[in-house]
Design a protein around this motif. Sequence first.
Motif, PDB file in Angstrom:
ATOM      1  N   PHE A   1       5.392  -7.759  -1.827  1.00  0.00           N
ATOM      2  CA  PHE A   1       7.004  -8.021  -2.381  1.00  0.00           C
ATOM      3  C   PHE A   1       6.853  -7.546  -3.671  1.00  0.00           C
ATOM      4  O   PHE A   1       5.977  -7.840  -4.397  1.00  0.00           O
ATOM      5  N   THR A   2       8.005  -6.861  -3.982  1.00  0.00           N
ATOM      6  CA  THR A   2       8.230  -6.362  -5.374  1.00  0.00           C
ATOM      7  C   THR A   2       9.758  -6.605  -5.713  1.00  0.00           C
ATOM      8  O   THR A   2      10.640  -6.595  -4.672  1.00  0.00           O
ATOM      9  N   LEU A   3      10.059  -6.461  -7.117  1.00  0.00           N
ATOM     10  CA  LEU A   3      11.558  -6.324  -7.399  1.00  0.00           C
ATOM     11  C   LEU A   3      12.007  -4.868  -7.314  1.00  0.00           C
ATOM     12  O   LEU A   3      11.342  -4.121  -7.866  1.00  0.00           O
ATOM     13  N   ALA A   4      13.172  -4.894  -6.902  1.00  0.00           N
ATOM     14  CA  ALA A   4      13.647  -3.376  -6.980  1.00  0.00           C
ATOM     15  C   ALA A   4      14.356  -3.083  -8.489  1.00  0.00           C
ATOM     16  O   ALA A   4      15.751  -3.204  -8.495  1.00  0.00           O
TER      17      ALA A   4
ATOM     18  N   LEU B   1       6.148  -2.741   2.090  1.00  0.00           N
ATOM     19  CA  LEU B   1       6.759  -3.401   0.876  1.00  0.00           C
ATOM     20  C   LEU B   1       8.113  -3.733   0.716  1.00  0.00           C
ATOM     21  O   LEU B   1       8.890  -2.968   1.309  1.00  0.00           O
TER      22      LEU B   1
ATOM     23  N   VAL C   1      15.026 -11.446   1.715  1.00  0.00           N
ATOM     24  CA  VAL C   1      14.562 -10.339   1.184  1.00  0.00           C
ATOM     25  C   VAL C   1      14.661  -9.275   2.588  1.00  0.00           C
ATOM     26  O   VAL C   1      13.817  -9.762   3.486  1.00  0.00           O
TER      27      VAL C   1
ATOM     28  N   SER D   1      13.508  -2.430   2.515  1.00  0.00           N
ATOM     29  CA  SER D   1      11.828  -1.899   2.563  1.00  0.00           C
ATOM     30  C   SER D   1      11.708  -0.554   2.410  1.00  0.00           C
ATOM     31  O   SER D   1      12.467  -0.025   3.479  1.00  0.00           O
ATOM     32  N   ARG D   2      11.648   0.159   1.258  1.00  0.00           N
ATOM     33  CA  ARG D   2      11.619   1.292   1.246  1.00  0.00           C
ATOM     34  C   ARG D   2      10.245   2.335   1.312  1.00  0.00           C
ATOM     35  O   ARG D   2      10.067   3.502   1.276  1.00  0.00           O
TER      36      ARG D   2
ATOM     37  N   GLU E   1      11.253  -5.505  -0.640  1.00  0.00           N
ATOM     38  CA  GLU E   1      11.876  -5.503  -2.164  1.00  0.00           C
ATOM     39  C   GLU E   1      13.283  -6.291  -2.125  1.00  0.00           C
ATOM     40  O   GLU E   1      13.969  -6.430  -1.315  1.00  0.00           O
TER      41      GLU E   1
ATOM     42  N   ASP F   1      18.678  -5.530  -2.912  1.00  0.00           N
ATOM     43  CA  ASP F   1      19.074  -4.038  -2.184  1.00  0.00           C
ATOM     44  C   ASP F   1      20.366  -3.652  -2.685  1.00  0.00           C
ATOM     45  O   ASP F   1      20.789  -2.739  -2.290  1.00  0.00           O
TER      46      ASP F   1
ATOM     47  N   CYS G   1       5.979  -6.291   6.690  1.00  0.00           N
ATOM     48  CA  CYS G   1       5.878  -6.341   5.494  1.00  0.00           C
ATOM     49  C   CYS G   1       4.817  -7.317   4.793  1.00  0.00           C
ATOM     50  O   CYS G   1       5.109  -8.577   5.136  1.00  0.00           O
TER      51      CYS G   1
END
Length: 242
Positions: free
Chosen positions: A188-191, A146, A138, A141-142, A148, A151, A185
């Motif tokens: 964490f999350t899914l994009a 956080l 991973v 990071s946007r 993601e 990408d 970060c």
Amino acid sequence: MQFETPLVPARLIRRYKRFLADCRLEDGREVTAHCANPGSMMGLANPGEKIWLEPNNDPKKKLKYGWRLVDHENGDFTGVDTSVPNKALRAALEAKEISELANYETVRPEVRYGENSRIDFLLSGPGLPDAYVEVKSVTLSRQTGLAEFPDSVTARGTKHLEELAAITAKGYHAIMLYLVQRTDCDRFTLAADIDPDYAAAFGAARQKGVERLIYGTRISPKGIWVTSADIQMVGIGNEPSG
């Protein structure tokens, strides 16, 4: 995992053809480095970025440098080599540093399973069902703090989730482990906006019993190590608790 060769600082000129990066060393020389990252590297491949390269003297390698890190020049780093997480995680697994998997005695990398796939790690131990561990690096990071994944669209990653879900039906443990290769970060999350199919496959896999783990890393120009930093998963409404 310590880097085999001391890294050298450089500035990125451009990344192109996914796996190539032109760089300028501190002495002014321009070199082309191998970029072991098939993703978009969104936010990490801007011209002028400070980066760290690993030199090599291997006659079998055409390129004499490999791009390993982005230096954010504020004390934080991102590891951009997608082969590094497996090396670092293997060391952590063998040292029993992944608490959820510490009871497994045998760690086997790159074992064939599913449809023409290889699981990153197959763990086994007396009295325990085998555990199939898939690892994802991973780096996106946007938003501040956080991390993601992914990408870019990853049909391969979706396939891995589907195969992990099939493994649970056979009575084995299946684990999706996200290794955050960023030191800036703690979430964490899914994009899902980047790859909605992957996000849907993640939800379906979780409902079928696929476990998920999220670990952070400690990164410096000396190496990358897996840490037990508390990284919280956020923003996935259909994920089971636990």
